[in-house]
Enzyme design. Structure first.
Site: not given
Ligand code: NAP
Length: 475
Positions: A173, A226, A248, A282, A379
């Protein structure tokens, strides 16, 4: 307007319930496609297809599987222009970046694992005169791969390539925000000769079809990239069924600039590590820590380089930065800049949305914030960096380690011993010394602390997608 479909059992099919979501183009802010909002019934079809394909795919000679994956890599290269245009329109990143990096890298991912699989070997231990042990590494079966929106095809392929290479069947997905390149991939998988059911691609919402893939008893391993908050849910869900899981997750990466660095190089690369892909990588260095004796020099060079960034239409060749991925994300980024002001930060550059259609934000540099404030801890995942001073190596390490994250770190110094010392003291899965974002795909990739568990890349990923079995023979 284009209406895309799921890819199940080698065919493009409509979602069974006929429900769709709008896909908005970040560069214009307008709807440009509709995507399936898949549900449990679509998943059952994909599971049936993947289960059916597994016996043949998992026992196919390795060289043949490798050939199919090589062919898929070739086809992505041949269709570079189409993929890059879709990726840019879907994600908001500059078209030139999608052409130069994202799509070629997706092709490389397939090529890398197509080659890695034929070189993969398992372990054997011989206890002379007593016993021989060998490890059989069998494919797991049906696995789930879930990827984010920031590097859509690059991260999607980074997961599915090793899973397929090892003989697993995949239910994947992509993010609902950036489904278009994954959609295009189905046709190429068929052209490459991949048997129906080996790769199945479902579109829709994370909390709907994403969660259903993780919950389904058929998916024996989950590879997820994600945010940390979603990663916690995925990890907890997978743990209920003792699934293998690789997570991750997010980062708040320090970029440490020591006084003995090559200043021009540090500035040039720091502009890239701050703002490439609108800061939506990221691995971007969002906290720049600069030794106090060169702080002013770094600041003035850095700001003057950042002023050269051109924010604009992702499809225009002169745009160095495109649009943020969505309206919600634009609002999130702006809310952090407003928060930074409240926390006492000074905006040195940017700090505003662009007054135009689409989701554009200025490259933003902030100074004067405490390391413990939310702007320096959470973040943001956008074009916002903070400049921070430090006065000793110990302080740099302490501040670098002061967040919950541990994904990557960059160190700028010409002192080799210092580079090693600091690298070994910073709690990050990836450390770059005098460079950023360069990678050998054989190396383990992943984060420490709340940046995730497990490692991707090279043999780590191939091993992840297997069920190791120890066979012991008495001599
Ligand atoms: P996200 O919201 O966590 O979504 C990631 C993927 O998970 C999407 O496909 C999402 O679908 C899906 N999802 C959402 N809820 C789910 C659930 N309950 N169960 C299963 N799947 C679910 O992350 P994002 O906003 O797309 O991506 C940005 C984040 O990814 C940042 O934190 C960034 O640092 C991180 N990231 C990490 C790495 C790494 O290698 N460590 C690489 C790239 C990005 P929808 O999009 O449809 O909701």
């Amino acid at each position: 307007m284009q209406k895309i479909q799921n890819f199940i059992n080698g065919e493009y099919v409509d979602p069974i319930k006929g429900q769709y979501l709008d896909n908005i183009e970040p560069g214009t802010g307008k709807v440009f496609a509709q995507i399936p909002n898949s549900n449990q019934e679509d998943l059952e079809k994909a599971v049936e297809a993947a289960r059916g394909a597994f016996p043949k795919w998992s026992t196919m000679p390795t060289e043949k599987r490798s050939k199919i994956l090589h062919k898929l890599a070739d086809l992505i290269e041949e269709n570079l222009e189409d993929f890059a245009l879709m990726e840019s329109r879907d994600n908001g990143k500059p078209l030139w970046l999608a052409k130069a990096v994202d799509i070629p890298r997706a092709s490389t991912n397939f090529r890398f694992y197509a080659s890695a699989i034929v070189n993969f070997s398992t372990e054997a231990q011989v206890s002379e005169g007593f016993m021989v042990n060998y490890t059989r590494r069998a494919p797991i079966g049906v696995v789930g791969c879930i990827s984010p929106w920031n590097l859509p095809l690059y991260l999607f392929s980074w997961k599915i390539a090793p899973a397929l290479a090892m003989g697993n069947c995949v239910i994947a997905k992509p993010s609902e925000l950036t489904p278009m390149t994954a959609f295009l991939l189905g046709r190429l998988a068929n052209e490459a000769g991949m048997p129906p059911g080996v790769l199945n691609i479902l579109h829709g919402e994370g909390k709907g079809i994403g969660q259903a893939i993780v919950e389904h008893e058929a998916t024996k391993a989950i590879s997820f990239t994600g945010g940390t908050t979603t990663g916690k849910i995925v990890g907890a869900t997978a743990a209920q069924q003792f699934k293998k899981v690789s997570l991750e997750l997010g980062g708040k990466n320090p970029n440490i600039v020591f006084a003995d660095c090559d200043l021009d190089e540090a500035v040039k690369t720091s502009v890239k590590s701050s703002f490439t892909n609108q800061g939506e990588i990221c691995l971007c260095g969002s906290r720049i820590l600069v030794e106090d004796s060169i702080y002013d020099a770094f600041k003035s060079k850095f700001i003057s380089e950042c002023k050269k960034i051109v924010v604009g239409d992702p499809l225009h060749a002169e745009s160095t930065m495109g649009a943020l991925v969505s309206y919600d994300h634009l609002e999130k980024v702006d809310s952090y800049v407003q928060l930074a002001k409240k926390e006492g930060g000074t905006i040195l550059l940017g700090g505003k949305k662009l007054d135009k259609e689409g989701f554009y934000y200025e490259p933003t540099v902030i100074e004067g914030l405490d390391e413990t404030c939310r702007t320096n801890q959470e973040e943001i995942f956008g074009p916002v960096v903070t400049l921070n001073k430090f006065s000793s190596e110990g302080e740099a390490i302490r501040v670098a380690n002061s967040t919950r994250y541990g994904l990557s770190c960059t160190i700028w110094t010409t002192d080799l011993k210092k580079a090693h010392r600091v690298a070994h003291s910073v709690h990050s899965g990836i450390i770059w010394v005098n460079c950023w974002l360069v990678r050998d795909l054989r190396t383990p990739f992943g984060g420490m602390k709340d940046s995730g568990i497990g490692r991707e890349g090279g043999n780590e990923a191939l091993r992840f997608f297997t069920e190791p079995q120890n066979v012991c023979i008495k001599l």
